[in-house]
Design a protein around this motif. Structure first.
Motif, mmCIF file in Angstrom:
data_model
loop_
_atom_site.group_PDB
_atom_site.id
_atom_site.type_symbol
_atom_site.label_atom_id
_atom_site.label_comp_id
_atom_site.label_asym_id
_atom_site.label_seq_id
_atom_site.Cartn_x
_atom_site.Cartn_y
_atom_site.Cartn_z
ATOM 1 N N GLN A 97 0.834 -1.098 0.092
ATOM 2 C CA GLN A 97 -0.043 0.105 0.006
ATOM 3 C C GLN A 97 0.740 1.223 -0.134
ATOM 4 O O GLN A 97 0.266 2.285 -0.606
ATOM 5 C CB GLN A 97 -1.013 0.117 1.263
ATOM 6 C CG GLN A 97 -2.144 -0.933 1.270
ATOM 7 C CD GLN A 97 -2.856 -1.360 2.301
ATOM 8 O OE1 GLN A 97 -2.472 -1.048 3.423
ATOM 9 N NE2 GLN A 97 -4.136 -1.604 2.224
ATOM 10 N N ASP A 98 1.973 1.141 0.210
ATOM 11 C CA ASP A 98 2.867 2.209 0.399
ATOM 12 C C ASP A 98 3.354 2.833 -0.779
ATOM 13 O O ASP A 98 4.059 3.789 -1.051
ATOM 14 C CB ASP A 98 4.159 2.035 1.420
ATOM 15 C CG ASP A 98 3.729 2.132 3.069
ATOM 16 O OD1 ASP A 98 2.727 2.553 3.325
ATOM 17 O OD2 ASP A 98 4.679 1.814 3.975
ATOM 18 N N PRO A 102 -3.808 1.442 -5.322
ATOM 19 C CA PRO A 102 -5.025 0.557 -5.056
ATOM 20 C C PRO A 102 -5.169 -0.228 -6.208
ATOM 21 O O PRO A 102 -5.271 -1.528 -5.774
ATOM 22 C CB PRO A 102 -6.200 1.209 -4.272
ATOM 23 C CG PRO A 102 -5.412 2.647 -4.035
ATOM 24 C CD PRO A 102 -4.216 2.909 -4.948
ATOM 25 N N SER A 103 -5.426 0.175 -7.446
ATOM 26 C CA SER A 103 -5.964 -0.552 -8.434
ATOM 27 C C SER A 103 -4.833 -1.797 -8.689
ATOM 28 O O SER A 103 -4.917 -2.888 -9.339
ATOM 29 C CB SER A 103 -6.150 0.025 -9.714
ATOM 30 O OG SER A 103 -5.168 0.988 -10.317
ATOM 31 N N LEU A 106 -5.129 -4.523 -6.528
ATOM 32 C CA LEU A 106 -6.317 -5.432 -6.786
ATOM 33 C C LEU A 106 -5.890 -6.200 -7.915
ATOM 34 O O LEU A 106 -6.547 -7.295 -7.992
ATOM 35 C CB LEU A 106 -7.591 -4.204 -7.117
ATOM 36 C CG LEU A 106 -8.828 -4.936 -7.624
ATOM 37 C CD1 LEU A 106 -9.325 -5.635 -6.367
ATOM 38 C CD2 LEU A 106 -9.984 -3.744 -7.629
ATOM 39 N N ASP A 107 -5.113 -5.754 -8.972
ATOM 40 C CA ASP A 107 -4.812 -6.318 -10.191
ATOM 41 C C ASP A 107 -4.188 -7.648 -9.802
ATOM 42 O O ASP A 107 -4.178 -8.816 -10.338
ATOM 43 C CB ASP A 107 -3.966 -5.602 -11.097
ATOM 44 C CG ASP A 107 -5.071 -4.533 -12.090
ATOM 45 O OD1 ASP A 107 -6.177 -4.669 -11.788
ATOM 46 O OD2 ASP A 107 -4.409 -3.638 -12.594
ATOM 47 N N GLU A 136 -17.994 -7.872 -11.178
ATOM 48 C CA GLU A 136 -16.641 -7.287 -10.755
ATOM 49 C C GLU A 136 -16.968 -6.368 -9.700
ATOM 50 O O GLU A 136 -15.820 -6.357 -8.850
ATOM 51 C CB GLU A 136 -16.346 -6.650 -12.336
ATOM 52 C CG GLU A 136 -14.737 -6.177 -12.039
ATOM 53 C CD GLU A 136 -14.362 -5.329 -13.403
ATOM 54 O OE1 GLU A 136 -15.144 -4.705 -13.974
ATOM 55 O OE2 GLU A 136 -13.078 -5.248 -13.657
ATOM 56 N N TRP A 137 -17.872 -5.599 -9.821
ATOM 57 C CA TRP A 137 -18.006 -4.622 -8.471
ATOM 58 C C TRP A 137 -18.191 -5.521 -7.259
ATOM 59 O O TRP A 137 -17.682 -5.125 -6.207
ATOM 60 C CB TRP A 137 -19.102 -3.707 -8.649
ATOM 61 C CG TRP A 137 -19.659 -2.881 -7.680
ATOM 62 C CD1 TRP A 137 -20.553 -3.439 -6.571
ATOM 63 C CD2 TRP A 137 -19.082 -1.778 -7.042
ATOM 64 N NE1 TRP A 137 -20.917 -2.253 -5.667
ATOM 65 C CE2 TRP A 137 -19.754 -1.334 -5.997
ATOM 66 C CE3 TRP A 137 -18.100 -0.825 -7.528
ATOM 67 C CZ2 TRP A 137 -19.445 0.017 -5.342
ATOM 68 C CZ3 TRP A 137 -17.871 0.347 -6.831
ATOM 69 C CH2 TRP A 137 -18.378 0.468 -5.633
ATOM 70 N N GLY A 140 -15.055 -6.787 -6.081
ATOM 71 C CA GLY A 140 -14.099 -5.526 -5.741
ATOM 72 C C GLY A 140 -14.572 -5.156 -4.179
ATOM 73 O O GLY A 140 -13.696 -4.763 -3.293
ATOM 74 N N VAL A 141 -15.765 -5.238 -4.016
ATOM 75 C CA VAL A 141 -16.301 -4.792 -2.611
ATOM 76 C C VAL A 141 -15.830 -5.940 -1.707
ATOM 77 O O VAL A 141 -15.473 -5.405 -0.413
ATOM 78 C CB VAL A 141 -17.975 -4.916 -2.643
ATOM 79 C CG1 VAL A 141 -18.403 -4.728 -1.224
ATOM 80 C CG2 VAL A 141 -18.278 -3.513 -3.186
ATOM 81 N N SER A 144 -12.171 -5.028 -0.961
ATOM 82 C CA SER A 144 -12.081 -3.854 -0.192
ATOM 83 C C SER A 144 -12.570 -3.989 1.397
ATOM 84 O O SER A 144 -11.688 -3.607 2.265
ATOM 85 C CB SER A 144 -12.955 -2.800 -0.507
ATOM 86 O OG SER A 144 -12.938 -2.331 -1.914
ATOM 87 N N VAL A 145 -13.586 -4.835 1.602
ATOM 88 C CA VAL A 145 -13.981 -4.991 3.043
ATOM 89 C C VAL A 145 -13.022 -5.675 3.802
ATOM 90 O O VAL A 145 -12.309 -5.462 4.962
ATOM 91 C CB VAL A 145 -15.438 -5.655 3.071
ATOM 92 C CG1 VAL A 145 -15.690 -5.971 4.503
ATOM 93 C CG2 VAL A 145 -16.355 -4.685 2.569
ATOM 94 N N HIS A 148 -10.041 -3.646 4.425
ATOM 95 C CA HIS A 148 -10.332 -2.602 5.363
ATOM 96 C C HIS A 148 -10.283 -3.167 6.697
ATOM 97 O O HIS A 148 -9.689 -2.437 7.748
ATOM 98 C CB HIS A 148 -11.896 -1.788 4.980
ATOM 99 C CG HIS A 148 -12.573 -1.281 6.469
ATOM 100 N ND1 HIS A 148 -11.944 -0.210 6.697
ATOM 101 C CD2 HIS A 148 -13.401 -1.576 7.208
ATOM 102 C CE1 HIS A 148 -12.381 0.480 7.749
ATOM 103 N NE2 HIS A 148 -13.399 -0.234 8.337
ATOM 104 N N ALA A 149 -10.472 -4.580 6.933
ATOM 105 C CA ALA A 149 -10.424 -5.201 8.424
ATOM 106 C C ALA A 149 -9.067 -5.259 8.500
ATOM 107 O O ALA A 149 -8.593 -5.197 9.798
ATOM 108 C CB ALA A 149 -10.990 -6.714 8.078
ATOM 109 N N ASP A 151 -6.630 -3.227 7.638
ATOM 110 C CA ASP A 151 -6.131 -1.749 8.235
ATOM 111 C C ASP A 151 -6.569 -1.718 9.586
ATOM 112 O O ASP A 151 -6.161 -0.800 10.466
ATOM 113 C CB ASP A 151 -6.853 -0.827 7.159
ATOM 114 C CG ASP A 151 -6.396 -0.841 5.771
ATOM 115 O OD1 ASP A 151 -5.082 -1.400 5.681
ATOM 116 O OD2 ASP A 151 -7.042 -0.432 4.789
#
Lengths: 180, 180
Positions: A97-98, A102-103, A106-107, A136-137, A140-141, A144-145, A148-149, A151
């Motif tokens: 992440q540093d 983000p994309s 994900l890829d 696809e959305w 991705g969700v 992300s979730v 997020h956990a 993080d």
């Protein structure tokens, strides 16, 4: 041969310290910095390759998850196993992440995401997952979730034992058909 | 006086180019680099302050969103307005993601997140949002899904006109009580 050794050294060093530098990774690999830079022109290239390597290593374990039967139960099993991988790789994920957008992260998850995608499609066909949003959305969700956990765990705002339950409860609700 | 000028210059420059450097920001502000570094020791400090400044500027507009009535309809209105802000700030957000950890970016959103938190609490009291997960987790999920949409838009995988609809459909489903 040296590329595999460098990648494993990068995974090991970044899993201990997300700020591990190229010199330290070269030391763990038992090669010179010049050798590392010969294969990976920048530290970001090396971190991206290390993340791809770790994802590839997790692949056989995730392949073993039984995705047959009720798609909701199958997704819960996949989330639990995937979370174990993400949790083990939290330090490496911080390193990624540093230095990577983000994309790009994900890829790099295209392999595991493809398996989630197939399960999402089956759940849609069987009427238990929503079809009003693109598959696809939804994939991705979930990604992300889950991150997020990771993080929140890194920030000390979530306990390790709660994460998989929270992720599954959130993602299953988000995937449910609107009228369901 | 010069801090406000520098912050506005940073917001403007980073909104045009997420890689804008301190020299360029100083130039836009009409001050020297030394003056900028006097207030912000590193570029990361300046980017964090610029993001905080942009969030503060968006505050009055978001304060105007009517959060009374059905919590689900209120959340939809808040998502639509918040998305306009996120969409305008996508370049600045990329700059922030490049130099700040995700938990720091989440912390900088404490102001808008507080307003979402209050709405989530009211929706829980009224039985329309779930109570089996912590309110803080739900607020974080909304933040993640919104920033995921920004990442997907940046990657060319989502059209600007679809984003608010996708976010609202996902978040409202994720917030619904399990039995609902």
């Amino acid at each position: 041969m040296s590329i595999a050794v460098i990648l494993q050294a990068a995974v090991d060093a970044l899993s201990r310290d997300p700020d591990a530098g190229v010199s330290e990774i070269a030391k763990v690999a038992g090669v010179g910095r010049v050798t590392v830079y010969g294969h990976f022109p920048t530290r970001a290239d090396l971190v991206a390759a290390a993340l791809a390597h770790a994802i590839g290593q997790a692949h056989p374990g995730l392949e073993d998850v039984d995705l047959t039967g009720d798609p909701r139960a199958a997704l819960t099993r996949l989330i639990e196993s995937s979370w174990q991988v993400v949790d083990r790789s939290r330090s490496l994920l911080i390193a990624a992440q540093d230095v990577l957008p983000p994309s790009r992260i994900l890829d790099l998850h295209a392999g595991p995401a493809g398996r989630v995608g197939k399960l999402v499609e089956r759940g849609r066909d069987e009427g238990v997952f929503r079809t009003d949003l693109p598959a696809e959305w939804l994939v991705g969700v979930m990604h992300s979730v889950m991150h997020h956990a990771a993080d929140e765990l890194n920030a000390g705002r979530l306990a390790a034992g709660q994460a998989a339950t929270y992720i599954a409860a959130t993602v299953l609700a988000a995937f449910r058909p609107p009228a369901g």
